[in-house]
Design a protein around this motif. Structure first.
Motif, PDB file in Angstrom:
ATOM      1  N   GLY A 250       0.813  -1.211   0.000  1.00 28.39           N
ATOM      2  CA  GLY A 250       0.000   0.000   0.000  1.00 28.39           C
ATOM      3  C   GLY A 250       0.843   1.257   0.000  1.00 28.39           C
ATOM      4  N   HIS A 251       1.952   1.215   0.721  1.00 21.48           N
ATOM      5  CA  HIS A 251       2.830   2.381   0.774  1.00 21.48           C
ATOM      6  C   HIS A 251       3.450   2.639  -0.593  1.00 21.48           C
ATOM      7  CE1 HIS A 251       4.531   5.007   3.982  1.00 21.48           C
ATOM      8  NE2 HIS A 251       5.292   5.359   2.966  1.00 21.48           N
ATOM      9  N   VAL A 252       3.894   1.591  -1.257  1.00 20.86           N
ATOM     10  CA  VAL A 252       4.470   1.753  -2.600  1.00 20.86           C
ATOM     11  C   VAL A 252       3.409   2.284  -3.559  1.00 20.86           C
ATOM     12  CG1 VAL A 252       5.452   0.538  -4.578  1.00 20.86           C
ATOM     13  CG2 VAL A 252       6.257   0.018  -2.278  1.00 20.86           C
ATOM     14  N   SER A 253       2.185   1.796  -3.446  1.00 24.27           N
ATOM     15  CA  SER A 253       1.105   2.261  -4.331  1.00 24.27           C
ATOM     16  C   SER A 253       0.859   3.757  -4.160  1.00 24.27           C
ATOM     17  CB  SER A 253      -0.174   1.477  -4.053  1.00 24.27           C
ATOM     18  OG  SER A 253      -0.009   0.114  -4.380  1.00 24.27           O
ATOM     19  N   ASN A 254       0.902   4.241  -2.921  1.00 27.33           N
ATOM     20  CA  ASN A 254       0.711   5.675  -2.675  1.00 27.33           C
ATOM     21  C   ASN A 254       1.846   6.489  -3.285  1.00 27.33           C
ATOM     22  OD1 ASN A 254      -1.662   5.235  -1.248  1.00 27.33           O
ATOM     23  ND2 ASN A 254      -0.640   5.145   0.725  1.00 27.33           N
ATOM     24  N   ILE A 255       3.076   6.014  -3.120  1.00 35.10           N
ATOM     25  CA  ILE A 255       4.225   6.702  -3.701  1.00 35.10           C
ATOM     26  C   ILE A 255       4.109   6.705  -5.228  1.00 35.10           C
ATOM     27  CG2 ILE A 255       6.736   6.677  -3.964  1.00 35.10           C
ATOM     28  CD1 ILE A 255       5.705   7.480  -1.211  1.00 35.10           C
ATOM     29  N   ARG A 256       3.672   5.591  -5.777  1.00 33.87           N
ATOM     30  CA  ARG A 256       3.509   5.476  -7.226  1.00 33.87           C
ATOM     31  C   ARG A 256       2.567   6.548  -7.754  1.00 33.87           C
ATOM     32  NH1 ARG A 256       0.033   2.920 -10.829  1.00 33.87           N
ATOM     33  NH2 ARG A 256       1.004   1.798 -12.577  1.00 33.87           N
ATOM     34  N   VAL A 257       1.440   6.740  -7.092  1.00 34.77           N
ATOM     35  CA  VAL A 257       0.474   7.748  -7.515  1.00 34.77           C
ATOM     36  C   VAL A 257       1.087   9.141  -7.438  1.00 34.77           C
ATOM     37  CG1 VAL A 257      -1.716   8.871  -6.923  1.00 34.77           C
ATOM     38  CG2 VAL A 257      -1.547   6.370  -6.907  1.00 34.77           C
ATOM     39  N   GLY A 258       1.796   9.426  -6.339  1.00 36.95           N
ATOM     40  CA  GLY A 258       2.405  10.734  -6.179  1.00 36.95           C
ATOM     41  C   GLY A 258       3.438  11.033  -7.247  1.00 36.95           C
ATOM     42  N   LEU A 259       4.244  10.045  -7.596  1.00 34.58           N
ATOM     43  CA  LEU A 259       5.269  10.233  -8.620  1.00 34.58           C
ATOM     44  C   LEU A 259       4.653  10.422 -10.003  1.00 34.58           C
ATOM     45  CD1 LEU A 259       7.891   7.536  -7.515  1.00 34.58           C
ATOM     46  CD2 LEU A 259       8.072  10.013  -7.238  1.00 34.58           C
ATOM     47  N   LEU A 260       3.632   9.627 -10.303  1.00 28.95           N
ATOM     48  CA  LEU A 260       2.981   9.725 -11.607  1.00 28.95           C
ATOM     49  C   LEU A 260       2.232  11.045 -11.758  1.00 28.95           C
ATOM     50  CD1 LEU A 260       1.623   6.084 -12.050  1.00 28.95           C
ATOM     51  CD2 LEU A 260       3.557   7.131 -13.242  1.00 28.95           C
ATOM     52  N   ASP A 261       1.551  11.489 -10.703  1.00 29.57           N
ATOM     53  CA  ASP A 261       0.814  12.747 -10.774  1.00 29.57           C
ATOM     54  C   ASP A 261       1.736  13.915 -11.069  1.00 29.57           C
ATOM     55  OD1 ASP A 261      -1.624  11.597 -10.367  1.00 29.57           O
ATOM     56  OD2 ASP A 261      -1.856  12.207  -8.281  1.00 29.57           O
ATOM     57  N   ARG A 262       2.938  13.876 -10.504  1.00 31.58           N
ATOM     58  CA  ARG A 262       3.906  14.964 -10.718  1.00 31.58           C
ATOM     59  C   ARG A 262       4.738  14.753 -11.981  1.00 31.58           C
ATOM     60  NH1 ARG A 262       2.786  14.477  -5.518  1.00 31.58           N
ATOM     61  NH2 ARG A 262       2.693  16.365  -4.231  1.00 31.58           N
ATOM     62  N   GLU A 263       4.530  13.629 -12.638  1.00 30.87           N
ATOM     63  CA  GLU A 263       5.258  13.255 -13.853  1.00 30.87           C
ATOM     64  C   GLU A 263       6.749  13.107 -13.593  1.00 30.87           C
ATOM     65  OE1 GLU A 263       4.067  15.964 -17.003  1.00 30.87           O
ATOM     66  OE2 GLU A 263       2.288  14.731 -17.379  1.00 30.87           O
ATOM     67  N   TRP A 264       7.094  12.674 -12.389  1.00 27.60           N
ATOM     68  CA  TRP A 264       8.473  12.332 -12.069  1.00 27.60           C
ATOM     69  C   TRP A 264       8.758  10.880 -12.432  1.00 27.60           C
ATOM     70  CZ3 TRP A 264       8.347  14.691  -6.433  1.00 27.60           C
ATOM     71  CH2 TRP A 264       8.287  16.081  -6.546  1.00 27.60           C
ATOM     72  N   ALA A 265       7.719  10.124 -12.697  1.00 24.70           N
ATOM     73  CA  ALA A 265       7.861   8.714 -13.055  1.00 24.70           C
ATOM     74  C   ALA A 265       6.903   8.382 -14.185  1.00 24.70           C
ATOM     75  CB  ALA A 265       7.593   7.820 -11.850  1.00 24.70           C
ATOM     76  N   GLN A 266       7.203   7.286 -14.871  1.00 29.37           N
ATOM     77  CA  GLN A 266       6.337   6.771 -15.925  1.00 29.37           C
ATOM     78  C   GLN A 266       6.195   5.263 -15.740  1.00 29.37           C
ATOM     79  OE1 GLN A 266       7.713   7.888 -19.826  1.00 29.37           O
ATOM     80  NE2 GLN A 266       7.972  10.047 -19.274  1.00 29.37           N
ATOM     81  N   VAL A 267       5.242   4.700 -16.461  1.00 29.84           N
ATOM     82  CA  VAL A 267       5.008   3.263 -16.398  1.00 29.84           C
ATOM     83  C   VAL A 267       5.244   2.666 -17.777  1.00 29.84           C
ATOM     84  CG1 VAL A 267       3.339   1.436 -15.946  1.00 29.84           C
ATOM     85  CG2 VAL A 267       3.344   3.482 -14.517  1.00 29.84           C
ATOM     86  N   SER A 268       6.101   1.662 -17.831  1.00 25.20           N
ATOM     87  CA  SER A 268       6.347   0.918 -19.062  1.00 25.20           C
ATOM     88  C   SER A 268       5.747  -0.471 -18.908  1.00 25.20           C
ATOM     89  CB  SER A 268       7.850   0.811 -19.322  1.00 25.20           C
ATOM     90  OG  SER A 268       8.469   0.002 -18.331  1.00 25.20           O
TER      91      SER A 268
END
Length: 360
Positions: A183-201
Motif C-alpha cells: 500500500g505504501h508503494v502504491s501511494n508513492i507510485r500515484v504521487g510520482l505519476l501525478d507529478r510526472e516524475w515517473a512513468q510506467v512501461s
C-alpha cells in the motif's frame, strides 16, 4: 445558466468565484454571463464565461480539476482542445485548479491555455489582453502532500529507485526491496505519476525525472529524526579512519552505523576536510562507536557527532567506496550536505556532479 449551488461541487463554485473576481479586475473585459454546463462528470465544458472585449463577444471555456498536478493538467488540456475543436473553435481555453505549481503553469503556457488557481496565480492571453500574475504562496495541503512523499518509509522507496532511475519496478518487487508495504508503494507510485516524475512501461514503474525529484526532495528536506550526541576523541587522521572502518564493517548483514554528511562525502566525492566526523547509528551502533573510537561526552568542542536514528531504515541504503568505509548513500549524503550551510551546499554540488548524474 448556472445550475443550482447544491448540484455543484465546492471546487467548481470556488472556480467560478475566482474567475469572476479576476475578470472584474480588468476594466476592458465586461462579464456578461457564466454558465455551468452538464451535471455529469466530464460532460462538456465545466464552465463557460461569456465576455465582451472592446465590443466584441468572446466565450471562455474552462476545465476545472480538484488537483493541479502535471498529469491532471495534461488531461484537462486535452479535454479543452477536444471541446474547442468539436464545439467552439473560437473559444478561449482556461484551466482552473486550487493550486498550479510552476511546472503545471509551464504546461499551460506551452499549449497556449490560459489558467488561474485559488492562490492567485493567473494568466489570460488572448486578443489584445495579456494578464499574468504569480504569487509565492503555496497551500498548506500541497506542502503537506509533498512532504509526505519524503517521510522515512517513503524515502526508503525513493532511495531504492534513485539507485538506478531507469530500472522498471513491479509494485511487489519495489515493496520488498524497500522493506515497506504494498500500500505504501502504491501511494508513492500515484504521487510520482501525478507529478510526472515517473512513468510506467510494460516492465513497470521507473523514474523519468530523477533530477526534478531530487531537487524537490532537497528543497523540502527534513533531517532524519534522532538524538544528536556530541563527543570528543583523541584519535586523529589515519588512526581514526582505521578504527572507524573496523567498527563499521562489524555490523554483519545489517549496518549499525555509517559515515554521514561531510564524513561520508570525504569517501564518496572528496571536496574538503572538516574537523568534525559525522555518523548515523542505531543504539547498538552507538555503543560500538563509543568503545572503538574512545568517545567521551562533551558539551562543546566536539570532534565527533553521532545521530542516533529513530528510524534506522536509511542505514540499509549505504555505499562502501573503500573496505569498511560504510557511508550513507550518495542521495542521502547529498541531501544532508545541501542543508548544511554554504560550505555544505558547495560540497553537495560537487557530490552531485560526481555521483548523481543520470543518462537522459
Amino acid at each position: 445558466m448556472l445550475k443550482p449551488n447544491y448540484l455543484m461541487k465546492n471546487t467548481e463554485l470556488q472556480a467560478i468565484q475566482s474567475l469572476r473576481l479576476l475578470l472584474e479586475q480588468v476594466p476592458v473585459i465586461k462579464l456578461l454571463d457564466i454558465e455551468h454546463e452538464g451535471s455529469e462528470p466530464d460532460h462538456g465544458a465545466d464552465i463557460m464565461a461569456h465576455i465582451e472585449v472592446f465590443g466584441q463577444r468572446r466565450v471562455m471555456v474552462c476545465e476545472v480539476k480538484s488537483t493541479g498536478q502535471p498529469r491532471h493538467v495534461r488531461t484537462a488540456i486535452l479535454q479543452l482542445r477536444n471541446y474547442i475543436v468539436h464545439y467552439a473553435q473560437e473559444a478561449i481555453p482556461v484551466f482552473i485548479a486550487p493550486y498550479l505549481s510552476p511546472e503545471a503553469q509551464t504546461l499551460c503556457r506551452e499549449q497556449n491555455v490560459c489558467f488561474l488557481d485559488f492562490e492567485g496565480n493567473a494568466r489570460l492571453v488572448f486578443d489584445s489582453i495579456f494578464i499574468e500574475r504569480q504569487v509565492a504562496s503555496k497551500p498548506a495541503a500541497d506542502r503537506r502532500e509533498l512532504r509526505s512523499l519524503f517521510k522515512p518509509k517513503s524515502a526508503q522507496v525513493l532511495r531504492v529507485m534513485l539507485r538506478d532511475p531507469r530500472r522498471a519496478w513491479r509494485v511487489t518487487d519495489l515493496a520488498q526491496a524497500a522493506a515497506v508495504s504494498l500500500g505504501h508503494v502504491s501511494n508513492i507510485r500515484v504521487g510520482l505519476l501525478d507529478r510526472e516524475w515517473a512513468q510506467v512501461s510494460e516492465e513497470g514503474l521507473f523514474l523519468s525525472q530523477p533530477d526534478t525529484l531530487l531537487d524537490a526532495w532537497r528543497d523540502a528536506y527534513e533531517p532524519p529524526i534522532g538524538e544528536r550526541l556530541a563527543y570528543y576523541t583523541t584519535l586523529h587522521g589515519g588512526a581514526f579512519e582505521d578504527a572507524a572502518r573496523r567498527v563499521l564493517r562489524t555490523g554483519g548483514e545489517a549496518n549499525l552505523a555509517a559515515f554521514a554528511s561531510f564524513s561520508a562525502a570525504h569517501w564518496l566525492a572528496p571536496y574538503g576536510r572538516t574537523g568534525t566526523q559525522y555518523f548515523y547509528a542505531d543504539e547498538a551502533g552507538l555503543e560500538r562507536l563509543k568503545s572503538t573510537l574512545k568517545l567521551s561526552s562533551i558539551s562543546k568542542g566536539e570532534n565527533v557527532v553521532v545521530t542516533v536514528l529513530q528510524d534506522s531504515g536509511l542505514l540499509q541504503d549505504t555505499e562502501e567506496p573503500a573496505p569498511g568505509a560504510i557511508c550513507t548513500s550518495s542521495v542521502q549524503t547529498y541531501l544532508d550536505l545541501a542543508n548544511a550551510g554554504e560550505r555544505g551546499r558547495e560540497a553537495a554540488d560537487h557530490l552531485r556532479q560526481e555521483r548523481l548524474t543520470w543518462l537522459k
